[in-house]
Design an enzyme around this catalytic site. Structure first.
Site, mmCIF file in Angstrom:
data_model
loop_
_atom_site.group_PDB
_atom_site.id
_atom_site.type_symbol
_atom_site.label_atom_id
_atom_site.label_comp_id
_atom_site.label_asym_id
_atom_site.label_seq_id
_atom_site.Cartn_x
_atom_site.Cartn_y
_atom_site.Cartn_z
ATOM 1 C CG HIS A 1 3.338 -13.591 1.498
ATOM 2 N ND1 HIS A 1 2.698 -12.637 2.248
ATOM 3 C CD2 HIS A 1 2.881 -13.458 0.231
ATOM 4 C CE1 HIS A 1 1.885 -11.956 1.449
ATOM 5 N NE2 HIS A 1 1.977 -12.436 0.223
ATOM 6 C CD GLU B 1 4.254 -10.928 -3.185
ATOM 7 O OE1 GLU B 1 3.361 -11.006 -4.037
ATOM 8 O OE2 GLU B 1 4.116 -11.321 -2.027
ATOM 9 N N GLY C 1 -2.117 -5.862 -1.366
ATOM 10 C CA GLY C 1 -3.492 -5.697 -0.906
ATOM 11 C C GLY C 1 -3.919 -4.247 -0.738
ATOM 12 C CE LYS D 1 -2.248 -12.452 -0.160
ATOM 13 N NZ LYS D 1 -1.950 -11.060 0.119
ATOM 14 C CD GLU E 1 -0.581 -11.180 3.440
ATOM 15 O OE1 GLU E 1 -0.925 -12.355 3.260
ATOM 16 O OE2 GLU E 1 -0.926 -10.248 2.671
HETATM 17 P P1 PGA Z 1 -2.318 -8.684 -3.758
HETATM 18 O O1 PGA Z 1 -1.406 -9.746 -2.952
HETATM 19 O O2 PGA Z 1 -2.270 -9.090 -5.206
HETATM 20 O O3 PGA Z 1 -3.689 -8.833 -3.165
HETATM 21 O O4 PGA Z 1 -1.729 -7.360 -3.534
HETATM 22 C C1 PGA Z 1 -0.198 -10.211 -3.472
HETATM 23 C C2 PGA Z 1 0.423 -11.188 -2.536
HETATM 24 O O5 PGA Z 1 0.249 -11.071 -1.321
HETATM 25 O O6 PGA Z 1 1.114 -12.129 -2.968
#
Ligand code: PGA
Length: 256
Positions: free
Chosen positions: A96, A168, A174, A11, A98
């Site tokens: 993703h 995901e 997160g 990230k 995000e």
């Molecule tokens: P995380 O993130 O392992 O921190 O939950 C996974 C991702 O965003 O691919």
């Protein structure tokens, strides 16, 4: 069985020196105690070139975290798939959550990016996943199906050889709260159906489905043995070489 794939998504973390140090630490640990998986890391754009150099001949892949859908032009602030190939990237993470939720990327935009990345010879890790509200409303399968269908619309059947789907769930990213093996298995089965329906039985069965969302060294072993889990996309726990490698080694057991 297809070799599992474990990808570290760094990230927006790490300047060049930190990224290179992390990459080198992963190489050292991999030599000392191999994980029987394919490994890749996704550093921030600014560290892609130096991490690619640090990982030369290591067998570890380098992924970008995003890319634009055109090769060049007047798109201030964007990085194109051609540029990613130029710095030695093998793969790109697209869709993703995000990107979808913070930067408002639509399914149609994700589709354009997938097509452009493949056209430029990049492997694609396509992320799909429902929000907590969508799960509570019983819309998980519907959301995953929509994201899958739109992102992969119009691609040739053999395109799937260069695509990995990463499930995901947004609520697991997160948060420290991973999806349960039962929840993962159910969604992965649905993704497998979509894959074989769209790309044919042989190719659709070969393709890896990754899980991502709070994968840590202490839950990875259980998640690695969950039905249809062909690898992990790891965020937070990929920022330390030891935890990333201990997650990757969870598949060693599974492959014995
Ligand atoms: P995380 O993130 O392992 O921190 O939950 C996974 C991702 O965003 O691919």
């Amino acid at each position: 069985m297809t070799t599992p794939l474990v990808v570290g998504n760094w990230k927006t973390n790490g300047c060049q020196s930190e990224s290179v140090n992390l990459a080198r630490a992963i190489v050292r640990l991999k030599r000392r105690c191999p994980a029987r998986v394919q490994l890749a890391v996704a550093p921030p754009f600014t560290a892609l070139a130096s991490v690619t150099r640090a990982l030369r001949r290591s067998g570890i892949g380098v992924a970008a975290q995003n890319c634009h859908w055109l090769e060049s032009g007047a798109f201030t602030g964007e990085v194109s798939p051609t540029m990613l190939r130029d710095v030695g990237c093998d793969m790109v993470i697209l869709g993703h959550s995000e990107r979808r939720h913070i930067f408002h990327e639509t399914d149609a935009v994700v589709a354009q990016k997938v097509e452009a990345a493949l056209r430029n010879g990049l492997r694609v890790i396509l992320c799909v996943g429902e929000t907590l509200a969508e799960r509570r409303q019983g819309r998980t399968a519907k959301v995953i199906t929509r994201q899958f269908r739109i992102a992969l619309k119009g691609l040739a059947k053999n395109a799937i050889d260069n695509i990995e789907i990463a499930y995901e769930p947004v609520w697991a990213i997160g948060t420290g709260q991973n999806a349960s093996p039962v929840q993962i298995a159910r969604v992965h089965r649905r993704i497998r159906q979509l894959l074989t329906g769209r790309f044919g039985k042989a190719a659709g069965s070969r393709s890896r489905i990754l899980y991502g969302g709070s994968v840590k060294p202490d839950n990875a072993a259980v998640l690695a043995t969950t039905g249809e889990v062909g690898g992990f996309l790891v965020g937070g726990a990929s920022l330390a070489a030891e935890s990333f490698m201990s997650i990757a080694r969870c598949f060693n057991q599974e492959l014995n």
